[in-house]
Design a protein around this motif. Structure first.
Motif, PDB file in Angstrom:
ATOM      1  N   SER A  48       0.818  -1.240  -0.025  1.00  0.00           N
ATOM      2  CA  SER A  48      -0.167   0.039   0.018  1.00  0.00           C
ATOM      3  C   SER A  48       0.750   1.309   0.007  1.00  0.00           C
ATOM      4  CB  SER A  48      -0.890   0.012   1.151  1.00  0.00           C
ATOM      5  OG  SER A  48      -0.226   0.255   2.588  1.00  0.00           O
ATOM      6  N   VAL A  49       2.063   1.228   0.419  1.00  0.00           N
ATOM      7  CA  VAL A  49       3.025   2.311   0.375  1.00  0.00           C
ATOM      8  C   VAL A  49       3.119   2.730  -0.810  1.00  0.00           C
ATOM      9  CG1 VAL A  49       5.298   3.215   0.965  1.00  0.00           C
ATOM     10  CG2 VAL A  49       4.287   1.546   2.446  1.00  0.00           C
ATOM     11  N   LEU A  50       3.096   1.979  -2.055  1.00  0.00           N
ATOM     12  CA  LEU A  50       3.373   2.555  -3.375  1.00  0.00           C
ATOM     13  C   LEU A  50       1.960   2.326  -4.198  1.00  0.00           C
ATOM     14  CD1 LEU A  50       6.904   1.089  -4.111  1.00  0.00           C
ATOM     15  CD2 LEU A  50       6.203   3.388  -3.308  1.00  0.00           C
ATOM     16  N   VAL A  51       0.931   1.700  -3.751  1.00  0.00           N
ATOM     17  CA  VAL A  51      -0.190   1.227  -4.555  1.00  0.00           C
ATOM     18  C   VAL A  51      -0.513   2.500  -5.380  1.00  0.00           C
ATOM     19  CG1 VAL A  51      -2.013   1.649  -2.756  1.00  0.00           C
ATOM     20  CG2 VAL A  51      -2.357  -0.197  -4.679  1.00  0.00           C
ATOM     21  N   LYS A  52      -0.853   3.551  -4.881  1.00  0.00           N
ATOM     22  CA  LYS A  52      -1.340   4.559  -5.903  1.00  0.00           C
ATOM     23  C   LYS A  52      -0.446   5.615  -6.431  1.00  0.00           C
ATOM     24  CE  LYS A  52      -5.968   4.694  -4.269  1.00  0.00           C
ATOM     25  NZ  LYS A  52      -7.553   5.621  -4.042  1.00  0.00           N
ATOM     26  N   VAL A  53       1.017   5.263  -6.346  1.00  0.00           N
ATOM     27  CA  VAL A  53       2.022   6.143  -6.809  1.00  0.00           C
ATOM     28  C   VAL A  53       1.975   5.890  -8.441  1.00  0.00           C
ATOM     29  CG1 VAL A  53       4.319   6.169  -7.055  1.00  0.00           C
ATOM     30  CG2 VAL A  53       3.738   5.861  -4.775  1.00  0.00           C
ATOM     31  N   PRO A  54       1.592   4.731  -9.038  1.00  0.00           N
ATOM     32  CA  PRO A  54       1.365   4.847 -10.522  1.00  0.00           C
ATOM     33  C   PRO A  54       0.427   5.963 -11.096  1.00  0.00           C
ATOM     34  CG  PRO A  54       1.799   2.771  -9.673  1.00  0.00           C
ATOM     35  CD  PRO A  54       1.622   3.399  -8.664  1.00  0.00           C
ATOM     36  N   GLN A  55      -0.649   5.935 -10.176  1.00  0.00           N
ATOM     37  CA  GLN A  55      -1.916   7.066 -10.609  1.00  0.00           C
ATOM     38  C   GLN A  55      -1.469   8.345 -10.391  1.00  0.00           C
ATOM     39  OE1 GLN A  55      -5.691   6.244 -11.181  1.00  0.00           O
ATOM     40  NE2 GLN A  55      -4.416   8.006 -12.157  1.00  0.00           N
ATOM     41  N   ILE A  56      -0.643   8.602  -9.097  1.00  0.00           N
ATOM     42  CA  ILE A  56      -0.178   9.847  -8.839  1.00  0.00           C
ATOM     43  C   ILE A  56       0.808  10.311 -10.108  1.00  0.00           C
ATOM     44  CG2 ILE A  56       1.385  11.421  -7.254  1.00  0.00           C
ATOM     45  CD1 ILE A  56       0.198   9.568  -4.892  1.00  0.00           C
ATOM     46  N   LEU A  57       1.610   9.618 -10.691  1.00  0.00           N
ATOM     47  CA  LEU A  57       2.595   9.769 -11.414  1.00  0.00           C
ATOM     48  C   LEU A  57       2.005   9.893 -12.787  1.00  0.00           C
ATOM     49  CD1 LEU A  57       5.418   7.463 -10.598  1.00  0.00           C
ATOM     50  CD2 LEU A  57       5.632   9.877 -10.316  1.00  0.00           C
ATOM     51  N   LYS A  58       1.023   9.440 -12.929  1.00  0.00           N
ATOM     52  CA  LYS A  58       0.084   9.356 -14.346  1.00  0.00           C
ATOM     53  C   LYS A  58      -0.472  10.835 -14.280  1.00  0.00           C
ATOM     54  CE  LYS A  58      -2.711   6.669 -17.408  1.00  0.00           C
ATOM     55  NZ  LYS A  58      -3.423   5.505 -17.687  1.00  0.00           N
ATOM     56  N   LEU A  59      -0.992  11.129 -13.378  1.00  0.00           N
ATOM     57  CA  LEU A  59      -1.657  12.657 -13.201  1.00  0.00           C
ATOM     58  C   LEU A  59      -0.685  13.617 -13.482  1.00  0.00           C
ATOM     59  CD1 LEU A  59      -4.025  11.924 -10.353  1.00  0.00           C
ATOM     60  CD2 LEU A  59      -4.879  12.563 -12.702  1.00  0.00           C
ATOM     61  N   PHE A  60       0.285  13.531 -12.635  1.00  0.00           N
ATOM     62  CA  PHE A  60       1.598  14.695 -12.599  1.00  0.00           C
ATOM     63  C   PHE A  60       1.860  14.640 -13.998  1.00  0.00           C
ATOM     64  CE2 PHE A  60       5.780  15.868 -12.130  1.00  0.00           C
ATOM     65  CZ  PHE A  60       5.576  17.152 -11.568  1.00  0.00           C
ATOM     66  N   ASN A  61       2.253  13.478 -14.742  1.00  0.00           N
ATOM     67  CA  ASN A  61       2.851  13.626 -16.151  1.00  0.00           C
ATOM     68  C   ASN A  61       1.951  14.167 -17.077  1.00  0.00           C
ATOM     69  OD1 ASN A  61       5.534  12.456 -15.184  1.00  0.00           O
ATOM     70  ND2 ASN A  61       4.782  10.509 -15.496  1.00  0.00           N
ATOM     71  N   ALA A  62       0.520  13.974 -16.876  1.00  0.00           N
ATOM     72  CA  ALA A  62      -0.313  14.518 -17.850  1.00  0.00           C
ATOM     73  C   ALA A  62      -0.847  15.824 -17.388  1.00  0.00           C
ATOM     74  CB  ALA A  62      -1.614  13.449 -17.850  1.00  0.00           C
ATOM     75  N   LYS A  63      -0.449  16.267 -16.451  1.00  0.00           N
ATOM     76  CA  LYS A  63      -1.016  17.584 -15.897  1.00  0.00           C
ATOM     77  C   LYS A  63      -2.358  17.890 -16.277  1.00  0.00           C
ATOM     78  CE  LYS A  63       2.882  19.166 -14.921  1.00  0.00           C
ATOM     79  NZ  LYS A  63       3.959  17.886 -14.909  1.00  0.00           N
ATOM     80  N   SER A  64      -3.367  16.564 -16.033  1.00  0.00           N
ATOM     81  CA  SER A  64      -4.657  16.485 -16.143  1.00  0.00           C
ATOM     82  C   SER A  64      -5.259  15.417 -15.257  1.00  0.00           C
ATOM     83  CB  SER A  64      -4.959  16.141 -17.602  1.00  0.00           C
ATOM     84  OG  SER A  64      -6.282  15.980 -17.984  1.00  0.00           O
ATOM     85  N   GLY A  65      -6.534  15.692 -14.948  1.00  0.00           N
ATOM     86  CA  GLY A  65      -7.308  14.801 -14.165  1.00  0.00           C
ATOM     87  C   GLY A  65      -8.346  13.986 -15.221  1.00  0.00           C
ATOM     88  N   GLU A  66      -8.187  14.273 -16.434  1.00  0.00           N
ATOM     89  CA  GLU A  66      -9.209  13.544 -17.368  1.00  0.00           C
ATOM     90  C   GLU A  66      -9.762  12.192 -17.017  1.00  0.00           C
ATOM     91  OE1 GLU A  66      -9.819  12.840 -22.337  1.00  0.00           O
ATOM     92  OE2 GLU A  66      -7.802  13.106 -21.299  1.00  0.00           O
ATOM     93  N   GLY A  67     -10.978  12.100 -16.968  1.00  0.00           N
ATOM     94  CA  GLY A  67     -11.357  10.465 -16.855  1.00  0.00           C
ATOM     95  C   GLY A  67     -11.469  10.372 -15.527  1.00  0.00           C
ATOM     96  N   ILE A  68     -11.136  11.191 -14.266  1.00  0.00           N
ATOM     97  CA  ILE A  68     -11.162  10.707 -12.931  1.00  0.00           C
ATOM     98  C   ILE A  68     -12.469  11.584 -12.404  1.00  0.00           C
ATOM     99  CG2 ILE A  68      -9.917  10.964 -10.709  1.00  0.00           C
ATOM    100  CD1 ILE A  68      -7.421  10.127 -12.064  1.00  0.00           C
ATOM    101  N   ASN A  69     -13.388  10.835 -11.990  1.00  0.00           N
ATOM    102  CA  ASN A  69     -14.318  11.499 -11.293  1.00  0.00           C
ATOM    103  C   ASN A  69     -14.022  11.962  -9.663  1.00  0.00           C
ATOM    104  OD1 ASN A  69     -17.106  11.689  -9.590  1.00  0.00           O
ATOM    105  ND2 ASN A  69     -17.766  11.793 -11.624  1.00  0.00           N
ATOM    106  N   LEU A  70     -14.014  13.175  -9.339  1.00  0.00           N
ATOM    107  CA  LEU A  70     -13.741  13.852  -7.997  1.00  0.00           C
ATOM    108  C   LEU A  70     -14.359  13.395  -7.086  1.00  0.00           C
ATOM    109  CD1 LEU A  70     -11.323  15.308  -6.969  1.00  0.00           C
ATOM    110  CD2 LEU A  70     -12.511  17.680  -7.545  1.00  0.00           C
ATOM    111  N   THR A  71     -16.097  13.450  -7.445  1.00  0.00           N
ATOM    112  CA  THR A  71     -16.919  13.094  -6.476  1.00  0.00           C
ATOM    113  C   THR A  71     -16.583  11.604  -5.848  1.00  0.00           C
ATOM    114  OG1 THR A  71     -18.532  14.375  -7.499  1.00  0.00           O
ATOM    115  CG2 THR A  71     -19.313  12.694  -5.912  1.00  0.00           C
ATOM    116  N   ALA A  72     -16.331  10.465  -6.763  1.00  0.00           N
ATOM    117  CA  ALA A  72     -15.931   9.468  -6.721  1.00  0.00           C
ATOM    118  C   ALA A  72     -14.740   9.167  -5.635  1.00  0.00           C
ATOM    119  CB  ALA A  72     -15.786   8.357  -7.804  1.00  0.00           C
ATOM    120  N   ILE A  73     -13.791  10.256  -5.870  1.00  0.00           N
ATOM    121  CA  ILE A  73     -12.447  10.087  -5.231  1.00  0.00           C
ATOM    122  C   ILE A  73     -12.821  10.628  -3.705  1.00  0.00           C
ATOM    123  CG2 ILE A  73     -10.167  11.216  -4.920  1.00  0.00           C
ATOM    124  CD1 ILE A  73     -10.219   9.226  -6.949  1.00  0.00           C
TER     125      ILE A  73
END
Length: 267
Positions: A48-73
């Motif tokens: 779990s220490v790294l489980v969402k790191v791929p997601q974080i890096l994907k957002l950071f590199n894309a500079k976009s939250g496209e496709g991610i529903n903020l309410t769900a988060i």
């Protein structure tokens, strides 16, 4: 073996230590189940220490939250935080819920990045500069992190009554279902999973499934067990979408290349 005993006792009870290393009874059913549960729990926490790191890096590199529903988060973050606070205040073993802390921190970072960059599509190298124009705001991201930190500290403190934490824990099941279905519907409508990380989704699904066993073994709490059964089920839906749209995307790209080659040949 005596030198390793303090370390081994982090996983085994004194009784099971004696069964395994003094009586050499390696097939003691209850001790085997306990060791497997403890080992799985510690493995889940480590992952779990790294489980969402791929997601974080994907957002950071894309500079976009496209496709991610903020309410769900937000709903997912509430569920993780409530479960962690409920487990902590009930003094359940850390191996039964410890990943909640790391998941909460990483999910909060995901939410902050979506607030920072906005949920619109990335526009190449200058995408970061136009983030505010697409709904992104640094003020919103920082304010959210401050409010979340204060709220989590309050839930973990004795100031939060146990009755409230129990109600929060009871509300987690419908919240998990609704939050994941919101994301699933968003994926369906846009015909893709956007900036969702496949690795993160698969790790979350596997972790939730393993937690069913560890919750039965280490807490015996029906509410905790039900929570992870439901979480596994709805995560499987998102994982299925990731696989489906991934394959569809590849087929679509291949088809597009063939059409372009055919058009070029006919020119």
């Amino acid at each position: 073996m005596e030198y390793l005993k303090p370390v081994i006792l982090q996983v085994l009870s004194p009784q099971c230590y004696d069964e395994f290393f003094l009586n050499f009874n390696f097939f003691h059913v209850e001790c085997l189940k306990a060791a497997l549960s403890k080992g799985l729990g510690l493995g889940i926490i480590a992952g779990s220490v790294l489980v969402k790191v791929p997601q974080i890096l994907k957002l950071f590199n894309a500079k976009s939250g496209e496709g991610i529903n903020l309410t769900a988060i937000f709903m997912e973050l509430f569920a993780i935080s409530a479960n962690m606070a409920y487990s902590f205040r009930n003094e359940f073993p850390f191996s039964a819920w410890g990943e909640g802390f790391f998941l909460a921190v990483q999910t909060a970072i995901v939410a902050a990045l979506v607030l920072l960059y906005g949920s619109g599509p990335s526009k190449g190298k200058n995408a970061g500069k136009s983030a505010a124009g697409r709904g992104g705001s640094a003020v919103s991201a920082v304010s959210f992190l401050a409010c979340f930190s204060a709220g989590l500290a309050l839930l973990l403190s004795p100031l939060a009554p146990m009755q409230l934490l129990w109600l929060f824990q009871a509300s987690i099941v419908p919240i998990i279902v609704v939050s994941k279905l919101i994301q699933a519907v968003a994926n369906y409508r846009q015909g893709s999973t956007g900036q969702l990380s496949a690795l993160t989704i698969f790790m979350l699904t596997g972790g939730a499934a393993a937690r069913i066993f560890t919750s039965i073994q280490e807490t015996g709490d029906p509410m905790m067990i039900l929570t992870y059964v439901v979480s596994t089920t709805v995560n499987l839906i998102i994982a299925g979408q990731v696989v489906y749209y991934w394959n569809s995307g590849k087929s679509g790209k291949a088809s597009g290349k063939k059409k372009a080659a055919k058009a070029k040949k006919n020119q």
